[in-house]
Scaffold this active site. Structure first.
Site, PDB file in Angstrom:
ATOM      1  N   HIS A  26       0.846  -1.200   0.000  1.00  0.00           N
ATOM      2  CA  HIS A  26       0.000   0.000   0.000  1.00  0.00           C
ATOM      3  C   HIS A  26       0.874   1.241   0.000  1.00  0.00           C
ATOM      4  O   HIS A  26       2.058   1.197   0.355  1.00  0.00           O
ATOM      5  CB  HIS A  26      -0.947   0.016   1.201  1.00  0.00           C
ATOM      6  CG  HIS A  26      -0.262   0.320   2.517  1.00  0.00           C
ATOM      7  ND1 HIS A  26      -0.110   1.594   3.007  1.00  0.00           N
ATOM      8  CD2 HIS A  26       0.323  -0.497   3.433  1.00  0.00           C
ATOM      9  CE1 HIS A  26       0.522   1.556   4.163  1.00  0.00           C
ATOM     10  NE2 HIS A  26       0.806   0.302   4.452  1.00  0.00           N
ATOM     11  N   CYS A  27       0.274   2.371  -0.426  1.00  0.00           N
ATOM     12  CA  CYS A  27       0.950   3.669  -0.334  1.00  0.00           C
ATOM     13  C   CYS A  27       0.121   4.545   0.583  1.00  0.00           C
ATOM     14  O   CYS A  27      -0.551   4.039   1.487  1.00  0.00           O
ATOM     15  CB  CYS A  27       1.124   4.278  -1.724  1.00  0.00           C
ATOM     16  SG  CYS A  27      -0.417   4.595  -2.581  1.00  0.00           S
ATOM     17  N   ALA A  28       0.115   5.846   0.380  1.00  0.00           N
ATOM     18  CA  ALA A  28      -0.565   6.760   1.308  1.00  0.00           C
ATOM     19  C   ALA A  28      -2.078   6.614   1.277  1.00  0.00           C
ATOM     20  O   ALA A  28      -2.754   6.814   2.293  1.00  0.00           O
ATOM     21  CB  ALA A  28      -0.176   8.201   0.990  1.00  0.00           C
TER      22      ALA A  28
END
Length: 475
Positions: A26-28
């Site tokens: 995942h990212c932000a």
């Protein structure tokens, strides 16, 4: 059972189950999946999950927009799915199997320039500030600059060039380091290679055109010109690739017992020689041709058409990932022309996307659930990060995305038609004006106003006239 248990179960089911997940991270704001069979993902059912704000596929990854709570959701998801935590780098490597040749090339280019962007942005802001205090005659009736009347600002102006020069003149050092790091070679050898391209003993690249006596190394049977490649992009990329290729090949054939001595020597020395005899001159020529074509296209009598196409198409390029190519072009324009007229259009496109979301906030002002996505998306978009706005709102409805593209088109035509130039790549969105050369700031401010007003009004009009809407199911 947490609030994320059921959505996580639903998402696992609709991406094709755990057997279809190769890698997940995942990212932000987004879950990033590399799926064994992307066709098994049921996009319509995934988008119907209440927690999901939208989906898209980019760079070989199927991405699901969750929002600011993605980290907590991700932890619940991997627990339910029975998959291990994975690094972003592992995800990118796995994703490449789902890419075609062009997508892999763009991904490699992005991996080279992405680590350099923070320094380039800082450099752009510094150059912009130096131009404001050193070039704009704002004092004593518009006859003198801050630098001319204040010793403090004169000292500041001189001091800041230390950082600006380090970032832009010595950019090849960063590029060769990034290439070596990306290709799996030894990063310090990349740094050394970059230094040999910008060494003070070489004739500065900016002084080559007017030089009457170029120094050279005399090998008896051949002479090699001692020319530096300050701020040059393509020579550094080519040199970094050759260094990496030689080192990786030598590692495979040189015995481990002497590898530490032999490999660095026979990778670095031939590369430096090739860089100053073949790669540098050829790369410089290629870079000059690219910058000349782009600059001529933007300043010709058909420049408005080039600007219109770029302004309209830039946001779709972001979806495909092809926008990463503009970094190399911007940097090449900066080295050849002392600025870039391409980057201002990118900043305007960011602003236009944010303005379309701003209109959607007004249109859906009673929808408290959507505000949780649209308000942060607008703020991030105005600060240069467009993905939450584009994928969370504008592409979801369709017509805001179209309105933003049209607003970006008009703003780009104004910018290019007025000859607006930026010192460098800067902070996208509204702060982008800080990177614009002082004499163009007023015109760019006008283009910014257009990029705010037109997308906002068109989004309102399209919503009322039911133009450009896409179907989107949500439970």
């Amino acid at each position: 059972m947490s609030n994320y248990t059921q959505p996580a179960n639903d998402l696992l089911k609709h991406v094709g189950g755990r057997d279809n997940i190769s890698v997940v991270t995942h990212c932000a704001t987004r879950m990033r999946f590399v799926l064994n069979d992307p066709q098994k993902a049921d996009v319509e059912q995934i988008q119907a999950i209440k927690l999901v704000k939208g989906t898209f596929t980019q760079a070989g990854q199927f991405q699901v927009i969750i929002g600011n709570e993605v980290a907590s959701f991700y932890n619940e998801f991997i627990k339910i799915a029975g998959v291990s935590d994975t690094s972003k780098e592992e995800a990118k490597q796995a994703a490449k199997k789902n890419m075609n040749f062009l997508q892999r090339m763009i991904a490699h280019l992005a991996d080279i320039f992405t680590p350099l962007i923070p320094a380039i942005v800082v450099g752009g802001l510094i150059l912009g500030f130096r131009n404001i205090i050193g070039d704009i005659k704002m004092l004593e009736g518009g006859t003198k600059t801050l630098v001319e009347v204040s010793q403090f600002w004169a000292g500041t102006h001189a001091f800041l060039w230390l950082i600006g020069e380090a970032i832009f003149h010595f950019l090849p050092v960063g590029i060769t380091w990034a290439v070596a790091r990306k290709m799996g070679a030894t990063p310090i050898l990349g740094i050394v290679l970059g230094i040999t391209l910008v060494s003070p003993q070489l004739l500065n690249a900016y002084g080559v055109a007017g030089a009457t006596d170029i120094p050279y190394w005399d090998f008896g049977f051949a002479k090699v010109q001692m020319i530096g490649y300050q701020a040059q992009v393509i020579p550094a990329i080519l040199a970094g690739l050759v260094l990496s290729f030689l080192e990786l090949k030598l590692r495979k054939i040189v015995p481990q017992s002497i590898s530490m001595i032999v490999v660095p020597f026979f990778a670095l020395v031939p590369t430096v020689l090739l860089a100053h005899t073949v790669l540098g001159p050829v790369g410089w020529k290629i870079g000059s041709v690219i910058s000349d074509v782009v600059y001529t296209g933007l300043t010709s009598s058909f420049g408005w058409l080039f600007a219109a196409i770029f302004g309209f198409a830039y946001a779709p390029l972001v979806i495909t990932g092809l926008h990463h190519m503009t970094n190399a072009i911007d940097l090449q324009l900066m080295s050849e022309l002392g600025g870039t007229n391409l980057w201002p259009m990118i900043a305007l496109s960011n602003i236009a996307q944010g303005s379309a979301v701003l209109a959607m906030i007004f249109i859906n002002r009673k929808n408290e659930e959507e505000k949780q996505v649209s308000i942060p998306a607008t703020i991030s978009c105005y600060l240069g990060v467009t993905e939450p706005a584009m994928f969370g709102i504008n592409l979801k409805y369709g017509y805001p995305f179209l309105a933003a593209m049209i607003g970006s088109l008009v703003a780009a035509v104004i910018s290019v038609g007025s000859g607006v130039m930026a010192n460098s790549i800067g902070v996208g969105g509204l702060p982008g004006i800080l990177s614009i050369q002082p004499q163009h700031m007023v015109t760019f401010a006008l283009a910014m106003a257009v990029a705010i007003v037109i997308p906002f009004l068109l989004t309102m009009v399209f919503a009322k006239a039911n133009i450009g809407k896409v179907s989107f199911k949500k439970n």
